[in-house]
Design a protein around this motif. Structure first.
Motif, PDB file in Angstrom:
ATOM      1  N   ILE A 122      25.921  25.946   2.539  1.00 26.40           N
ATOM      2  CA  ILE A 122      25.166  25.560   1.351  1.00 26.40           C
ATOM      3  C   ILE A 122      25.899  25.985   0.093  1.00 26.40           C
ATOM      4  N   ASP A 123      26.100  25.039  -0.828  1.00 25.66           N
ATOM      5  CA  ASP A 123      26.739  25.297  -2.105  1.00 25.66           C
ATOM      6  C   ASP A 123      25.692  25.839  -3.082  1.00 25.66           C
ATOM      7  N   GLU A 124      25.981  26.984  -3.696  1.00 22.46           N
ATOM      8  CA  GLU A 124      25.033  27.614  -4.606  1.00 22.46           C
ATOM      9  C   GLU A 124      24.694  26.720  -5.795  1.00 22.46           C
ATOM     10  N   ASN A 125      25.615  25.858  -6.211  1.00 21.27           N
ATOM     11  CA  ASN A 125      25.348  24.972  -7.351  1.00 21.27           C
ATOM     12  C   ASN A 125      24.214  23.997  -7.065  1.00 21.27           C
ATOM     13  N   ASP A 126      24.038  23.646  -5.784  1.00 18.92           N
ATOM     14  CA  ASP A 126      22.952  22.719  -5.440  1.00 18.92           C
ATOM     15  C   ASP A 126      21.591  23.345  -5.690  1.00 18.92           C
ATOM     16  N   LEU A 127      21.511  24.674  -5.624  1.00 19.62           N
ATOM     17  CA  LEU A 127      20.235  25.368  -5.800  1.00 19.62           C
ATOM     18  C   LEU A 127      19.789  25.410  -7.259  1.00 19.62           C
ATOM     19  N   THR A 128      20.661  24.994  -8.179  1.00 13.86           N
ATOM     20  CA  THR A 128      20.310  24.994  -9.609  1.00 13.86           C
ATOM     21  C   THR A 128      19.982  23.597 -10.119  1.00 13.86           C
ATOM     22  N   LEU A 129      20.027  22.600  -9.245  1.00 11.41           N
ATOM     23  CA  LEU A 129      19.763  21.224  -9.672  1.00 11.41           C
ATOM     24  C   LEU A 129      18.309  21.044 -10.086  1.00 11.41           C
ATOM     25  N   ASP A 130      18.101  20.303 -11.171  1.00  6.54           N
ATOM     26  CA  ASP A 130      16.744  19.995 -11.624  1.00  6.54           C
ATOM     27  C   ASP A 130      16.282  18.615 -11.161  1.00  6.54           C
ATOM     28  N   ASP A 131      17.237  17.782 -10.762  1.00  4.85           N
ATOM     29  CA  ASP A 131      16.896  16.425 -10.324  1.00  4.85           C
ATOM     30  C   ASP A 131      17.721  16.077  -9.078  1.00  4.85           C
ATOM     31  N   PRO A 132      17.413  16.732  -7.930  1.00  2.73           N
ATOM     32  CA  PRO A 132      18.221  16.515  -6.711  1.00  2.73           C
ATOM     33  C   PRO A 132      18.237  15.077  -6.234  1.00  2.73           C
TER      34      PRO A 132
ATOM     35  N   GLU B  38       7.810  21.810 -10.422  1.00  2.48           N
ATOM     36  CA  GLU B  38       8.504  23.064 -10.117  1.00  2.48           C
ATOM     37  C   GLU B  38       8.173  23.541  -8.712  1.00  2.48           C
ATOM     38  N   GLU B  39       6.948  23.300  -8.271  1.00  5.02           N
ATOM     39  CA  GLU B  39       6.554  23.705  -6.911  1.00  5.02           C
ATOM     40  C   GLU B  39       7.337  22.909  -5.864  1.00  5.02           C
ATOM     41  N   GLU B  40       7.493  21.594  -6.092  1.00  2.00           N
ATOM     42  CA  GLU B  40       8.273  20.775  -5.156  1.00  2.00           C
ATOM     43  C   GLU B  40       9.737  21.192  -5.138  1.00  2.00           C
ATOM     44  N   LEU B  41      10.276  21.500  -6.322  1.00  2.00           N
ATOM     45  CA  LEU B  41      11.662  21.949  -6.399  1.00  2.00           C
ATOM     46  C   LEU B  41      11.870  23.255  -5.647  1.00  2.00           C
ATOM     47  N   GLU B  42      10.934  24.163  -5.782  1.00  2.00           N
ATOM     48  CA  GLU B  42      11.067  25.465  -5.116  1.00  2.00           C
ATOM     49  C   GLU B  42      11.009  25.306  -3.600  1.00  2.00           C
ATOM     50  N   GLN B  43      10.122  24.443  -3.110  1.00  2.00           N
ATOM     51  CA  GLN B  43      10.073  24.169  -1.669  1.00  2.00           C
ATOM     52  C   GLN B  43      11.393  23.562  -1.190  1.00  2.00           C
ATOM     53  N   TRP B  44      11.930  22.635  -1.980  1.00  2.00           N
ATOM     54  CA  TRP B  44      13.198  21.987  -1.639  1.00  2.00           C
ATOM     55  C   TRP B  44      14.321  23.015  -1.597  1.00  2.00           C
ATOM     56  N   ARG B  45      14.388  23.896  -2.592  1.00  2.00           N
ATOM     57  CA  ARG B  45      15.438  24.912  -2.644  1.00  2.00           C
ATOM     58  C   ARG B  45      15.326  25.907  -1.497  1.00  2.00           C
ATOM     59  N   ASN B  46      14.119  26.311  -1.190  1.00  2.00           N
ATOM     60  CA  ASN B  46      13.929  27.247  -0.074  1.00  2.00           C
ATOM     61  C   ASN B  46      14.361  26.626   1.248  1.00  2.00           C
TER      62      ASN B  46
ATOM     63  N   LEU C 270      11.601  16.863   3.136  1.00  2.00           N
ATOM     64  CA  LEU C 270      11.304  17.220   1.748  1.00  2.00           C
ATOM     65  C   LEU C 270      12.194  16.446   0.784  1.00  2.00           C
ATOM     66  N   ASP C 271      13.475  16.328   1.143  1.00  2.00           N
ATOM     67  CA  ASP C 271      14.420  15.630   0.274  1.00  2.00           C
ATOM     68  C   ASP C 271      14.063  14.146   0.157  1.00  2.00           C
ATOM     69  N   GLY C 272      13.619  13.544   1.249  1.00  2.00           N
ATOM     70  CA  GLY C 272      13.267  12.135   1.223  1.00  2.00           C
ATOM     71  C   GLY C 272      12.018  11.846   0.419  1.00  2.00           C
ATOM     72  N   ASN C 273      11.141  12.841   0.304  1.00  2.00           N
ATOM     73  CA  ASN C 273       9.885  12.651  -0.431  1.00  2.00           C
ATOM     74  C   ASN C 273       9.978  13.127  -1.873  1.00  2.00           C
ATOM     75  N   LEU C 274      11.152  13.632  -2.272  1.00  2.00           N
ATOM     76  CA  LEU C 274      11.317  14.166  -3.622  1.00  2.00           C
ATOM     77  C   LEU C 274      11.523  13.028  -4.614  1.00  2.00           C
ATOM     78  N   GLY C 275      10.697  12.974  -5.622  1.00  2.00           N
ATOM     79  CA  GLY C 275      10.806  11.928  -6.632  1.00  2.00           C
ATOM     80  C   GLY C 275      11.816  12.270  -7.713  1.00  2.00           C
ATOM     81  N   SER C 276      11.905  11.385  -8.733  1.00  2.00           N
ATOM     82  CA  SER C 276      12.870  11.584  -9.816  1.00  2.00           C
ATOM     83  C   SER C 276      12.467  12.711 -10.744  1.00  2.00           C
ATOM     84  N   ASN C 277      11.177  12.963 -10.864  1.00  2.00           N
ATOM     85  CA  ASN C 277      10.701  14.046 -11.738  1.00  2.00           C
ATOM     86  C   ASN C 277       9.837  15.011 -10.931  1.00  2.00           C
TER      87      ASN C 277
END
Length: 383
Positions: free
Chosen positions: A152-162, A99-107, A89-96
Motif C-alpha cells: 500500500i502506497d501511503e499517498n493513496d491514504l491522503t486522497l480526497d477523491d479516490p 468523511e465517514e465513507e473515506l475513513e472506511q475506505w482508508r481503513n 467499498l471502492d466500487g460503491n464510493l461516489g465522486s463526493n
C-alpha cells in the motif's frame, strides 16, 4: 470472490494437467506429516526416494496410482476477505464521498498492507513394475506454487477523491510450476549382510512462470490474458536416493531431488521481475515398521526457495505414524514443524482403505493456524 479469479487461473496456467492440484507428496505421506524418504513404498518412491522402488515384497508385481490430487492454501491475514471488502467499498464510493465513507475506505486499504496469500497444488500418477533385476516406475508429477502480496502506497491514504484518482497501491501474484515426466530405476545390493537400495529418477521437466501486477482496486483477471502471458521452458533433471535397512524393522534413507538447478524469468510487469527457481533439495529420513504400526521421521537438510525476488522459503522437520489393521484400513497422523519464519507448523491426518489389499483409496488433510488448510486424495491398485 474476486481474489479467486487470480489465484485459480494462475494454478490452471501453471499446471496444464489440472486446474486444482498439491505439494510433492502422495496422499499417504500427507497424512503422515509429509514423511516418505525412508517410509514410502515402491509405488510412491518416485515422489520421495527413488531407491525405495526396489524395496518391495515378494507378492508385489505391479502397482499404479491414478490419480493423486491435492491442494493447500494459506491466508494467514485474511487477505482474501480484506481485498473483497476493499473492492466493494471502492466500487460503491461516489465522486463526493463523505468523511465517514473515506475513513472506511482508508481503513480497508490499510488492512491490505503487507497481506500475503500462498497456495500450492499437485497432481501425480505412477505405474510401477517391481522386480529383482531393475525395479521400474513411470511417473508424472505436476506441482504449482503461487504467492500473492499487497503493498500500500501511503499517498493513496491522503486522497480526497479516490473514485477519480489512479491508485499507486499494488498487488502482485507470481506463480511457478514444474511438470515432471520420467522413470524411476531402483536396485537392491548388499552391504554388511544388510539390504542397500539405490535409485535414480531421470526426468523431462517443463517449467512455467507467470507474473501479474495490478492496482488493488482492479486486481482481478478480467484484463489479463493468462494464456498469452505465462512463459515456459523445458529441461532435464534427476532425483537420486539411497536407503539402508539397519535391521528387519528399521530403514534409513537419503535423497536428493532436482539436482540440476533451474530458473525461469516470468513475464515482466510494470518494471518488476519474478523469477521461479527449481533448486536441489536434500532430505534425510528414518522409519521403523512393526507391521501394525509404522513410525517415520524426515528432515529437510536445506530450505526450499520458490522465487528469487521473494524471501519466502520452506524447510520442515516431519514426524508421522501409521496404524495398519491387517492391510485393510489405515489411520495416519503426523506433524510438520516449520524451520523457517515464512511458514507455520501443520498437523496432519489421513485414512486409507484397501479391501483385499488390491484397490485402495487414501485421504489426507493438513491444518495449521490462521487459515492454513490442505487436502489430498489418491486411488491405488496393486497386485
Amino acid at each position: 470472490m474476486k481474489f479467486n479469479k487470480v489465484i485459480f487461473p494462475l494454478l490452471a496456467v501453471a499446471t496444464p494437467l489440472t486446474t486444482n492440484a498439491m505439494t510433492a507428496f502422495d496422499t499417504r505421506s500427507v497424512g503422515m506429516g509429509g514423511t516418505g524418504v525412508a517410509s514410502a513404498n515402491y509405488l510412491t518412491s518416485s515422489f520421495h526416494n527413488p531407491a525405495l522402488s526396489a524395496a518391495y515384497s515378494e507378492r508385489d508385481s505391479f502397482g499404479m496410482i491414478l490419480p493423486m490430487v491435492g491442494a493447500r492454501v494459506h491466508d494467514g491475514n485474511n487477505t482474501i476477505d480484506k481485498l473483497d471488502d476493499f473492492q466493494d467499498l471502492d466500487g460503491n464510493l461516489g465522486s463526493n464521498p463523505s468523511e465517514e465513507e473515506l475513513e472506511q475506505w482508508r481503513n480497508a486499504l490499510r488492512d491490505l498492507d503487507n497481506g500475503t496469500v500462498n497456495a500450492e497444488a499437485n497432481l501425480g500418477m505412477v505405474f510401477a513394475i517391481p522386480n529383482r533385476y531393475l525395479s521400474t516406475n513411470f511417473f508424472v508429477k505436476s506441482q504449482a506454487s503461487v504467492i500473492a502480496a499487497f503493498d500500500i502506497d501511503e499517498n493513496d491514504l491522503t486522497l480526497d477523491d479516490p473514485a477519480n484518482s489512479e491508485l499507486n497501491s499494488r498487488g502482485q501474484a507470481i506463480g511457478g510450476a514444474t511438470v515432471d515426466v520420467g522413470f524411476t530405476f531402483g536396485k537392491e545390493f548388499e552391504l554388511n549382510d544388510k539390504p542397500l537400495y539405490l535409485g535414480i529418477s531421470p526426468k523431462y521437466q517443463r517449467i512455467f512462470a507467470i507474473n501479474y501486477i495490478e492496482a488493488v482496486d482492479d486486481f482481478d483477471d478480467e484484463d489479463f490474458d493468462w494464456a498469452d502471458e505465462y512463459v515456459e521452458k523445458s529441461a532435464f533433471n534427476i532425483d537420486i536416493g539411497a536407503a539402508y535397512k539397519l535391521n528387519d524393522k528399521t530403514m534409513v534413507g537419503l535423497t536428493g531431488r532436482n539436482l540440476f538447478r533451474q530458473t525461469l524469468k516470468a513475464n515482466p510487469q510494470h518494471g518488476m521481475d519474478a523469477t521461479y527457481i527449481v533448486n536441489p533439495e536434500y532430505v534425510l529420513g528414518v522409519a521403523h515398521n512393526r507391521g501394525w504400526v509404522n513410525l517415520a521421521a524426515d528432515v529437510d537438510l536445506n530450505a526450499k526457495k520458490y522465487f528469487k525476488e521473494y524471501g519466502y522459503k520452506t524447510q520442515y522437520a516431519r514426524l508421522g505414524v501409521e496404524f495398519d489393521a491387517w492391510g485393510w484400513s489405515q489411520l495416519r497422523m503426523g506433524y510438520m514443524h516449520s524451520m523457517t519464519d515464512y511458514a507455520d507448523d501443520l498437523a496432519t491426518l489421513g485414512l486409507g482403505f484397501r479391501p483385499f489389499g488390491l484397490l485402495g483409496i487414501d485421504l489426507g488433510a493438513q491444518v495449521g493456524k490462521d487459515d492454513n488448510y490442505g487436502v489430498s486424495a489418491q486411488m491405488t491398485l496393486t497386485f
